[in-house]
Design a protein around this motif. Structure first.
Motif, mmCIF file in Angstrom:
data_model
loop_
_atom_site.group_PDB
_atom_site.id
_atom_site.type_symbol
_atom_site.label_atom_id
_atom_site.label_comp_id
_atom_site.label_asym_id
_atom_site.label_seq_id
_atom_site.Cartn_x
_atom_site.Cartn_y
_atom_site.Cartn_z
ATOM 1 N N GLN A 175 -10.549 13.973 2.201
ATOM 2 C CA GLN A 175 -10.463 12.698 1.477
ATOM 3 C C GLN A 175 -11.629 12.696 0.499
ATOM 4 O O GLN A 175 -12.750 12.330 0.821
ATOM 5 N N SER A 176 -11.345 13.132 -0.689
ATOM 6 C CA SER A 176 -12.399 13.412 -1.662
ATOM 7 C C SER A 176 -12.978 12.138 -2.255
ATOM 8 O O SER A 176 -12.439 11.034 -2.088
ATOM 9 N N LEU A 177 -14.054 12.321 -2.975
ATOM 10 C CA LEU A 177 -14.651 11.227 -3.731
ATOM 11 C C LEU A 177 -13.622 10.590 -4.652
ATOM 12 O O LEU A 177 -13.519 9.360 -4.750
ATOM 13 N N LYS A 178 -12.820 11.413 -5.300
ATOM 14 C CA LYS A 178 -11.798 10.903 -6.220
ATOM 15 C C LYS A 178 -10.711 10.146 -5.474
ATOM 16 O O LYS A 178 -10.217 9.115 -5.943
ATOM 17 N N THR A 179 -10.326 10.645 -4.290
ATOM 18 C CA THR A 179 -9.310 9.962 -3.486
ATOM 19 C C THR A 179 -9.745 8.550 -3.138
ATOM 20 O O THR A 179 -8.958 7.596 -3.236
ATOM 21 N N VAL A 180 -11.002 8.405 -2.722
ATOM 22 C CA VAL A 180 -11.529 7.080 -2.397
ATOM 23 C C VAL A 180 -11.558 6.206 -3.639
ATOM 24 O O VAL A 180 -11.134 5.039 -3.622
ATOM 25 N N TYR A 181 -12.047 6.749 -4.742
ATOM 26 C CA TYR A 181 -12.200 5.974 -5.977
ATOM 27 C C TYR A 181 -10.868 5.439 -6.481
ATOM 28 O O TYR A 181 -10.780 4.308 -6.963
ATOM 29 N N GLU A 182 -9.833 6.246 -6.360
ATOM 30 C CA GLU A 182 -8.551 5.880 -6.967
ATOM 31 C C GLU A 182 -7.645 5.075 -6.051
ATOM 32 O O GLU A 182 -6.526 4.712 -6.438
ATOM 33 N N PHE A 183 -8.110 4.754 -4.838
ATOM 34 C CA PHE A 183 -7.313 3.896 -3.967
ATOM 35 C C PHE A 183 -7.194 2.502 -4.568
ATOM 36 O O PHE A 183 -8.187 1.920 -5.020
ATOM 37 N N GLU A 184 -5.988 1.959 -4.548
ATOM 38 C CA GLU A 184 -5.747 0.602 -5.043
ATOM 39 C C GLU A 184 -5.428 -0.315 -3.868
ATOM 40 O O GLU A 184 -4.396 -0.142 -3.202
ATOM 41 N N PRO A 185 -6.294 -1.293 -3.575
ATOM 42 C CA PRO A 185 -6.090 -2.141 -2.399
ATOM 43 C C PRO A 185 -4.861 -3.041 -2.443
ATOM 44 O O PRO A 185 -4.349 -3.423 -1.391
ATOM 45 N N VAL A 186 -4.399 -3.395 -3.613
ATOM 46 C CA VAL A 186 -3.257 -4.315 -3.710
ATOM 47 C C VAL A 186 -1.979 -3.505 -3.898
ATOM 48 O O VAL A 186 -1.789 -2.868 -4.941
ATOM 49 N N PRO A 187 -1.087 -3.490 -2.914
ATOM 50 C CA PRO A 187 0.149 -2.702 -3.045
ATOM 51 C C PRO A 187 0.987 -3.182 -4.221
ATOM 52 O O PRO A 187 1.126 -4.394 -4.456
ATOM 53 N N ALA A 188 1.537 -2.236 -4.936
ATOM 54 C CA ALA A 188 2.366 -2.585 -6.095
ATOM 55 C C ALA A 188 3.581 -3.411 -5.682
ATOM 56 O O ALA A 188 4.078 -4.232 -6.455
ATOM 57 N N GLU A 189 4.050 -3.194 -4.432
ATOM 58 C CA GLU A 189 5.256 -3.895 -3.977
ATOM 59 C C GLU A 189 4.990 -5.349 -3.588
ATOM 60 O O GLU A 189 5.931 -6.120 -3.367
ATOM 61 N N LEU A 190 3.736 -5.739 -3.458
ATOM 62 C CA LEU A 190 3.409 -7.086 -2.985
ATOM 63 C C LEU A 190 3.696 -8.116 -4.066
ATOM 64 O O LEU A 190 3.273 -7.962 -5.219
ATOM 65 N N ALA A 191 4.399 -9.153 -3.683
ATOM 66 C CA ALA A 191 4.755 -10.210 -4.639
ATOM 67 C C ALA A 191 3.503 -10.833 -5.242
ATOM 68 O O ALA A 191 2.458 -10.946 -4.587
ATOM 69 N N ALA A 192 3.616 -11.255 -6.492
ATOM 70 C CA ALA A 192 2.465 -11.790 -7.223
ATOM 71 C C ALA A 192 1.859 -12.988 -6.518
ATOM 72 O O ALA A 192 0.623 -13.156 -6.501
ATOM 73 N N ASP A 193 2.695 -13.841 -5.910
ATOM 74 C CA ASP A 193 2.171 -15.051 -5.284
ATOM 75 C C ASP A 193 1.544 -14.771 -3.906
ATOM 76 O O ASP A 193 1.045 -15.687 -3.255
ATOM 77 N N LYS A 194 1.571 -13.510 -3.466
ATOM 78 C CA LYS A 194 0.959 -13.135 -2.189
ATOM 79 C C LYS A 194 -0.280 -12.255 -2.381
ATOM 80 O O LYS A 194 -0.964 -11.936 -1.406
ATOM 81 N N ARG A 195 -0.568 -11.888 -3.588
ATOM 82 C CA ARG A 195 -1.629 -10.911 -3.818
ATOM 83 C C ARG A 195 -3.018 -11.459 -3.481
ATOM 84 O O ARG A 195 -3.925 -10.685 -3.182
ATOM 85 N N HIS A 196 -3.165 -12.770 -3.512
ATOM 86 C CA HIS A 196 -4.467 -13.342 -3.176
ATOM 87 C C HIS A 196 -4.816 -13.147 -1.707
ATOM 88 O O HIS A 196 -5.972 -13.331 -1.312
ATOM 89 N N HIS A 197 -3.813 -12.761 -0.901
ATOM 90 C CA HIS A 197 -4.090 -12.528 0.523
ATOM 91 C C HIS A 197 -4.812 -11.201 0.765
ATOM 92 O O HIS A 197 -5.311 -10.985 1.871
ATOM 93 N N ILE A 198 -4.865 -10.329 -0.229
ATOM 94 C CA ILE A 198 -5.633 -9.086 -0.082
ATOM 95 C C ILE A 198 -7.102 -9.435 -0.342
ATOM 96 O O ILE A 198 -7.519 -9.622 -1.479
ATOM 97 N N LEU A 199 -7.856 -9.549 0.728
ATOM 98 C CA LEU A 199 -9.269 -9.955 0.617
ATOM 99 C C LEU A 199 -10.132 -8.857 0.021
ATOM 100 O O LEU A 199 -11.178 -9.131 -0.570
ATOM 101 N N GLY A 200 -9.724 -7.611 0.203
ATOM 102 C CA GLY A 200 -10.510 -6.503 -0.294
ATOM 103 C C GLY A 200 -10.239 -5.252 0.505
ATOM 104 O O GLY A 200 -9.155 -5.070 1.057
ATOM 105 N N ALA A 201 -11.233 -4.396 0.569
ATOM 106 C CA ALA A 201 -11.065 -3.102 1.232
ATOM 107 C C ALA A 201 -12.347 -2.723 1.950
ATOM 108 O O ALA A 201 -13.427 -3.247 1.670
ATOM 109 N N GLN A 202 -12.194 -1.780 2.869
ATOM 110 C CA GLN A 202 -13.317 -1.359 3.708
ATOM 111 C C GLN A 202 -13.134 0.112 4.084
ATOM 112 O O GLN A 202 -12.025 0.558 4.359
#
Length: 774
Positions: free
Chosen positions: A455-482
């Motif tokens: 799991q390279s430096l680039k792999t970590v950097y390019e992770f996107e916490p908000v799934p593309a499939e998640l509806a726009a009105d639900k995206r605020h439920h993604i608090l962040g990443a860890q």
């Protein structure tokens, strides 16, 4: 950053020594230091003035409003690191060249930093914003001693984080670190604007927090005898028994660390484990166990194996009295909003086999064992809610029906997080393997122990916490990443550091900066500057992503060597005389055509800065026919690990690559011309893995002679046996041992397959090195 010495161990860790601070006399007549502007994570707005600068002298004031104690602590933090990074001495007061100013109306954690002709102003509404503005100011100072001060370009930075949860988890259940190490890590989190420290304090292998109402939790659960012969033979003269390993935090130490974190705008989220991973509390209080299964007894001590235990809490009322008693002390110690209750990997075998538990399920009107776990979660959620806290758990808590207020930490990929957010639950994205720092950063043979699926430096950097499939009105439920630092294979502090650094910088930018601002190619030069800051602060950083890797192809008395690195960044320079490469050394621009003799040494530079320690590659026949275990391929990829030997107890232990489900290795394209003997360095390991029902899938080749043997086949595992090396002469040795024997003539080239025979699961044998001999 000055070039200097390299130090390393199993992993080459980046520690470049710069010059010490100059004396005041040496500074006379010197010009202020000009430092390139390099801010990490990248800010929302960085705008330079058309002209102008401010010279920050080597001694200056740092001003906060009278009575603003929090701002004063932030100023003290900044002053500490201004001294460490640049030798700048900042004295607190109500006036100064650097000013912390409260401004109403700014967003939480937002800050504004202004450099003008009359000084530096840091503005924010919140405590965290002031601190983060101060952190960005520190980055403007660079990392070189500045005896004549620093010339700061006139600029404005306006910045705020994308996500409110920017987290790092440290597992101390497996290996206890102590408060000084944790404080060091908290400082580095603050300097990268991370704000959540998930503290994994309890698990099957250790209970690390004092609970006054249940003192046996630490008396019994904080100590264990590590697996393996070396630990079993390490007798404590005071007891006549094997020496115990472990430790725990007193409640006073917990309060000290919590306060320390708060001063750095970091909230600590403690984790207990319910209903699985319960070996240590049940060893301390066996009445918490499922005790009515014939032939199954409660554990009596903390576990020394890694993996998934089947030990579960029973679901009866005294267990909830215990859990609520523990939580009462937990919420008193940790004032943050969240309490993590685990919930992962709770194998339900004991509940299924227990007549009492089955009767309980029926009595409560539950459908099955998953619903019983939901019952646990619901009860604890109600209790925590009544105490003003929010329950968070791993994504398995979805399976039994999720309580209304619960938050999900998605670790089995992102699917659990997507499901939870879609149903209106808050989510922290923490997927394995992408954000698991126990997974190695590269597949190199000189990586440290861990899980070798890179799991390279680039792999970590390019992770996107908000799934593309998640509806726009639900995206605020993604608090962040860890990111999670599971420590089974991180026995020493330096291994934690080299697992975390530099990937923590990628985590910081991924969670702070707007998605449109993230650019890996622009991140890497700023990371090089960050390497210099880490050097000035004494942080060990893995350089394996930048390190030269070699691929060779021999043709007669010539060798063609390709040299590259994982990240494709920097200039690789080399020598052939054994000296360390410098900026004057030739650069690798194409495969090197070299004679069959001597040694190739290569190192990586970014501009004038060395970013990877020199690596050596032997060009003689013996070296070309030697492969380390980490360079061998696995026959399968069922459960690959990079383990360390169980001995010696002190000093260096070698890393050993193995698939514990199918121990089998391939030496591909072996040059066998004239080879008549084979020498293999091997190690005998304890099979210390709890695999639940998965144990049935572990492959064991039955021994042919007492003690077993290493069998070599070619071509590949379906070929003929070409060598048999008995293990009996080295059985029982601690550390790496060598076996040698004849190998059948095979011609010019073939793939060798290696498999051990053994009497059972334990011991487990692994290959350290293979040498083909004439």
């Amino acid at each position: 950053m000055k070039a200097g010495k390299w130090i390393g161990g199993a992993v080459a860790a980046l520690m470049l020594w710069g010059c010490g601070n100059q004396t005041d006399e040496a500074a006379k007549g010197a010009a202020p230091l000009d430092v390139p502007v390099s801010v990490l994570p990248t800010p929302g707005l960085l705008q330079f003035a058309e002209e102008g600068f401010f010279v920050l002298p080597p001694k200056a004031g740092i001003a906060v409003a009278a009575g603003d104690e929090v701002a004063a602590k932030a100023a003290a933090f900044v002053a500490t690191y201004a001294e460490k990074l640049a030798g700048i001495s900042l004295t607190a007061g109500t006036e100064g060249a650097v000013r912390f100013v409260r401004r109403d109306g700014m967003a939480a954690e937002a800050y504004r930093l202004i450099v003008s002709g009359d000084g530096v102003t840091i503005e924010a509404s919140t405590d965290a914003g002031l601190l983060y503005g101060g952190v960005s100011f520190l980055e403007l100072l660079g990392h070189e001693p500045a005896p004549a001060g620093v010339r700061l370009k006139a600029l404005t930075i306006e910045d705020a984080p994308r996500f409110g949860w920017r987290g790092l988890m440290l597992d101390e259940a497996r290996h206890f670190r102590g408060k000084d190490f944790v404080k060091k890590l908290l400082d580095q989190m603050a300097l990268l604007k991370l704000n959540t420290f998930h503290w994994h304090l309890v698990d099957d292998q250790g209970w690390r927090i004092e609970i006054k109402g249940y003192p046996k939790l630490t008396e019994v659960g904080a100590w264990r005898v590590p697996a393996g012969r070396a630990a079993a033979e390490d007798i404590d003269p005071a007891t006549g028994k094997p020496r115990l390993y472990g430790g725990f935090y007193t409640q006073d130490e917990i309060r000290e660390v919590v306060a320390y974190a708060a001063e750095r705008a970091i909230t600590i989220v403690p984790e207990i484990e319910v209903p699985g991973h319960a070996t240590t509390p049940i060893a301390a209080y066996p009445e918490l166990a499922v005790n009515d299964i014939p032939g199954v007894t409660a554990p009596t001590h903390a576990g020394s194996e890694w993996g998934v235990y089947t030990t579960l809490f029973n679901p009866y009322e005294p267990t909830f009295t215990f859990l609520e008693g523990v939580l009462t002390e937990i919420v008193d110690l940790f004032p943050g909003r969240y309490v993590h209750i685990g919930g992962d990997e709770a194998v339900k075998d004991q509940w299924k086999a227990s007549p009492g538990v089955q009767a309980f399920i029926k009595e409560k009107g539950l459908t099955d064992e998953e619903a019983l776990q939901g019952y646990f979660v619901e009860r604890l959620d109600k209790w925590l809610s009544s105490h003003g806290r929010i329950l968070i758990g791993w994504d398995e808590i979805l399976e039994g029906g999720l309580s209304e207020n619960a938050t999900v930490m998605s670790w089995r990929g992102t699917e659990g997080g997507l499901e939870a957010a879609s149903h209106g639950h808050d989510v922290v994205m923490s997927p394995s393997p992408t954000l698991y720092f126990d997974f190695l950063a590269t597949e190199r043979a000189d990586e440290q122990p861990g899980r070798p699926i890179a799991q390279s430096l680039k792999t970590v950097y390019e992770f996107e916490p908000v799934p593309a499939e998640l509806a726009a009105d639900k995206r605020h439920h993604i608090l962040g990443a860890q990111a999670n630092t599971w420590s089974e294979h991180m026995r020493t502090d330096d291994r934690v550091e080299t697992a975390v650094f530099p990937r923590i910088a990628a985590l910081a930018e991924m969670t702070w900066s707007d998605e449109g601002k993230r650019d890996f190619s622009a991140f890497l030069p700023r990371l090089v500057d960050q390497l210099g800051r880490w050097q000035a602060m004494g942080i060990r950083v893995s350089d394996t992503g930048f390190a030269p890797a070699f691929t060779a192809d021999r043709d007669g008395d010539r060798v063609s060597v390709t040299v590259a690195n994982q990240l494709g960044y920097g200039d690789i320079r080399y020598t052939l005389d054994g000296s360390a490469p410098t900026l004057a050394s030739p650069a690798v621009t194409a495969p090197l055509d070299l004679p069959l003799e001597g040694k190739l040494r290569a190192a990586t530079f970014a501009g004038s800065v060395p970013i990877a320690a020199p690596r050596d590659f032997g060009l003689d026949i013996a070296s070309l026919r030697t492969r380390m275990g980490g360079d061998l391929k696995h026959c399968d990829n069922a459960l690959r690990l990079r383990l360390e030997d169980d001995g010696p107890l002190g000093g260096t232990r070698v890393p050993l690559n193995i698939d514990i489900m199918k121990p089998c290795w391939l030496y591909e394209d072996a040059d066998l011309e004239g080879v008549t003997k084979i020498r293999v360095s091997v190690s005998e390991l304890p099979f210390n893995f709890e695999l639940a029902s998965g144990i049935a899938a572990v492959e064991v080749q039955p021994e042919e002679t007492p003690g077993g043997e290493l069998i070599v086949m070619a071509p590949g595992c379906g070929g003929d046996r070409v060598a048999t090396l008995p293990l009996a002469p080295i059985t029982g040795e601690t550390g790496v041992a060598t076996i040698e024997g004849e190998i059948a003539p095979l011609g010019e080239e073939a793939t060798l397959c290696f498999r051990f025979t053994r009497p059972g699961f334990d011991p487990l044998w692994a290959i350290h090195k293979v040498e083909l001999l004439n």
